[in-house]
Design an enzyme around this catalytic site. Structure first.
Site, PDB file in Angstrom:
ATOM      1  N   HIS A 163     -74.281   1.940   9.571  1.00 60.65           N
ATOM      2  CA  HIS A 163     -72.898   2.418   9.707  1.00 60.65           C
ATOM      3  C   HIS A 163     -72.556   2.315  11.201  1.00 60.65           C
ATOM      4  O   HIS A 163     -73.434   2.488  12.055  1.00 60.65           O
ATOM      5  CB  HIS A 163     -72.860   3.882   9.251  1.00 60.65           C
ATOM      6  CG  HIS A 163     -71.509   4.494   9.177  1.00 60.65           C
ATOM      7  ND1 HIS A 163     -70.813   4.905  10.284  1.00 60.65           N
ATOM      8  CD2 HIS A 163     -70.717   4.789   8.113  1.00 60.65           C
ATOM      9  CE1 HIS A 163     -69.656   5.428   9.903  1.00 60.65           C
ATOM     10  NE2 HIS A 163     -69.573   5.368   8.591  1.00 60.65           N
ATOM     11  N   ASP A 201     -80.734   8.364  10.617  1.00 59.85           N
ATOM     12  CA  ASP A 201     -79.400   8.723  10.140  1.00 59.85           C
ATOM     13  C   ASP A 201     -79.553   9.127   8.667  1.00 59.85           C
ATOM     14  O   ASP A 201     -79.725   8.271   7.794  1.00 59.85           O
ATOM     15  CB  ASP A 201     -78.482   7.495  10.305  1.00 59.85           C
ATOM     16  CG  ASP A 201     -77.100   7.725   9.707  1.00 59.85           C
ATOM     17  OD1 ASP A 201     -76.900   8.744   9.017  1.00 59.85           O
ATOM     18  OD2 ASP A 201     -76.231   6.866   9.926  1.00 59.85           O
ATOM     19  N   GLN A 240     -76.519   9.849   4.297  1.00 61.14           N
ATOM     20  CA  GLN A 240     -76.503   9.581   2.847  1.00 61.14           C
ATOM     21  C   GLN A 240     -77.725  10.146   2.142  1.00 61.14           C
ATOM     22  O   GLN A 240     -77.683  10.400   0.935  1.00 61.14           O
ATOM     23  CB  GLN A 240     -76.408   8.062   2.583  1.00 61.14           C
ATOM     24  CG  GLN A 240     -75.145   7.395   3.111  1.00 61.14           C
ATOM     25  CD  GLN A 240     -73.873   7.910   2.431  1.00 61.14           C
ATOM     26  OE1 GLN A 240     -73.896   8.463   1.334  1.00 61.14           O
ATOM     27  NE2 GLN A 240     -72.734   7.750   3.103  1.00 61.14           N
ATOM     28  N   CYS A 270     -67.171   0.851   7.310  1.00 55.84           N
ATOM     29  CA  CYS A 270     -67.711   1.065   8.668  1.00 55.84           C
ATOM     30  C   CYS A 270     -69.058   0.376   8.829  1.00 55.84           C
ATOM     31  O   CYS A 270     -69.995   0.936   9.428  1.00 55.84           O
ATOM     32  CB  CYS A 270     -67.844   2.555   8.994  1.00 55.84           C
ATOM     33  SG  CYS A 270     -66.311   3.437   8.912  1.00 55.84           S
TER      34      CYS A 270
HETATM   35  C1  LIG Z   1     -74.943   6.207   6.792  1.00 59.71           C
HETATM   36  C2  LIG Z   1     -73.837   6.915   7.514  1.00 59.71           C
HETATM   37  N1  LIG Z   1     -74.007   7.260   8.799  1.00 59.71           N
HETATM   38  C3  LIG Z   1     -73.071   7.899   9.493  1.00 59.71           C
HETATM   39  C4  LIG Z   1     -71.877   8.250   8.921  1.00 59.71           C
HETATM   40  C5  LIG Z   1     -70.861   8.979   9.731  1.00 59.71           C
HETATM   41  O1  LIG Z   1     -70.759  10.289   9.275  1.00 59.71           O
HETATM   42  P1  LIG Z   1     -69.624  11.275   9.846  1.00 59.71           P
HETATM   43  O2  LIG Z   1     -68.320  10.570   9.634  1.00 59.71           O
HETATM   44  O3  LIG Z   1     -69.772  12.491   9.015  1.00 59.71           O
HETATM   45  O4  LIG Z   1     -69.923  11.509  11.273  1.00 59.71           O
HETATM   46  C6  LIG Z   1     -71.645   7.907   7.590  1.00 59.71           C
HETATM   47  C7  LIG Z   1     -70.345   8.210   6.952  1.00 59.71           C
HETATM   48  O5  LIG Z   1     -69.930   7.576   5.997  1.00 59.71           O
HETATM   49  C8  LIG Z   1     -72.652   7.228   6.863  1.00 59.71           C
HETATM   50  O6  LIG Z   1     -72.485   6.882   5.582  1.00 59.71           O
END
Ligand SMILES: Cc1ncc(COP(=O)(O)O)c(C=O)c1O
Length: 405
Positions: free
Chosen positions: A122, A199, A202, A363
């Site tokens: 992402h 991260d 998910q 994203c």
């Molecule tokens: C794998 C992953 N990382 C990071 C994020 C970013 O999360 P946030 O918008 O809650 O900061 C997302 C959001 O869709 C995501 O799916």
């Protein structure tokens, strides 16, 4: 809590959409709906003992502080951290990564080394590292994807032959659903002395998190994807590392002593939590953790797996529909493209039937470029979805075929 009737815990599903239909929400990978218990916890906090935390000695400030610190302990247990001092509250995964990247690479100490991410990240787990790499003379490289939608771990091992400062990897791809072997990726990184970041945005709502098992130095997730409120997230870090890092921000609450000439700073977690916290968000996050723990991750996973497998099987029969990724281990989401039907047209059409899916690049533009597509449609499940949702989705999808193709 009975998984079959769990939808009734979520007040949003009691109402009709503007189109007069039931709401069929298939975008939990973006953000989850909120159970009544989470909504109530926030109302209760503002109604009965609202005050700022960590400062005053009067009630209700002491009660708010007690509750916030209790949630910190609950998060510690939820993620299997050794101490609650390893739990820093942030506003979400994006915020955590920005703060961490900025703090770790605050000098040119790491110049010439590399940061390893992957092609499925992402943007939140790519752009902040990119910026710091540019600023401080590091190289950013990505673990390539195999055709199966899994990471090429042979190529990863080759990348690790060069001096590596940090490996930042997602546990589950928000586009492909691929579940990465984070434990292996982190162990290989550690063997060459690299710092590891996971991260878990998910992963947390699907399988929970265990930082010991994942073998990582840092990890983050967002409250709003875990049935909790927006604007709250967690950054986990090993205690010694968090204490060595320069504070993420400066101001009230994080200092030990301040003179006009200079200041000294507290240890983690307060070191990294300047200013007033998102107290209501923290309390809501605590209620969200109680909620998922009450349902249980075994139940959540098997329920969502059942829905995902059913949908995969149904999609396999549909002409011109291509599912992204053929991996065996998949989280509760499926992305696909349809020949001759743009994802935005499809999602707009589905909205007319009260069906919410996500269309776009999610994203993850490098991943889209790898697949040579501008966008895809994504269906993702939460604990409240059921077979009827899958049924309605397939019915509406067939309607879209008739309408557009
Ligand atoms: C794998 C992953 N990382 C990071 C994020 C970013 O999360 P946030 O918008 O809650 O900061 C997302 C959001 O869709 C995501 O799916």
């Amino acid at each position: 809590m009975n998984i079959k009737s769990i939808k009734s815990e979520f007040p949003i599903f009691r109402q009709k959409t503007p189109a007069g239909t039931d709401l069929i929400y298939l975008d939990s990978a973006s953000s989850t709906q909120k159970p009544q218990s989470v909504i109530d916890s926030i109302t209760e906090f503002y109604s009965s003992h609202y005050a700022n935390t960590g400062r005053a000695s009067y009630w209700p400030a002491t009660e708010s502080t007690r509750q916030v610190e209790q949630v910190r302990k609950n998060v510690q247990q939820f993620i299997g951290a050794k101490s609650e001092t390893e739990v820093v509250f942030t506003s979400g995964t994006t915020d955590s990564i920005n703060k961490l990247a900025n703090s770790i690479f605050n000098s040119d100490l790491w110049k010439g080394r590399q940061i390893i991410v992957s092609e499925m990240e992402h943007h939140a787990n790519l752009v902040p590292w990119q910026i710091e790499a540019e600023r401080h003379g590091l190289n950013l490289v990505a673990i390539p994807l195999l055709d199966s939608g899994e990471l090429d771990l042979v190529a990863y091992k080759e990348l690790l032959e060069k001096p590596t400062a940090l490996v930042a990897i997602t546990a589950i791809s928000n586009v492909l659903g691929t579940i990465n072997d984070v434990n292996k990726i982190c162990r290989l990184a550690k063997a060459v002395g690299a710092i590891t970041f996971v991260d878990a945005a998910q992963l947390a709502p699907y399988a929970g998190v265990n930082v010991e098992y994942l073998c990582c130095d840092f990890l983050s997730f967002s409250g709003h994807k875990l049935y909790g409120p927006t604007g709250i997230g967690v950054l986990y870090g090993k205690q010694d590392l968090l204490n060595q890092l320069p504070p993420f921000a400066f101001g009230g609450g994080m200092i030990t002593e301040v003179d006009i000439e200079g200041s000294s700073f507290r240890d983690s977690p307060f070191r990294h939590e300047a200013g007033t916290l998102n107290i209501a968000g923290i309390i809501g996050l605590g209620a969200a953790i109680d909620f998922v723990e009450e349902v249980g991750f075994e139940t959540i996973q098997s329920h969502e797996d059942e829905l995902t497998i059913d949908l995969l099987n149904r999609l396999a029969d549909i002409e011109g529909l291509k599912i992204l990724g053929e991996q065996d281990r998949r989280g509760p989401l499926i992305s696909f493209t349809i020949d001759g039907l743009h994802p935005h047209d499809l999602s707009t059409y589905l909205n007319e039937s009260g069906i919410c899916v996500r269309a776009g690049h999610h994203c993850a533009q490098p991943l889209m470029k790898k697949y040579q597509i501008p966008a895809s449609t994504r269906v993702s499940f939460g604990v409240y979805n059921d077979m009827n949702d899958v049924e309605q989705f397939i019915k509406a999808l067939k309607g879209a075929y008739e309408f557009f193709l």
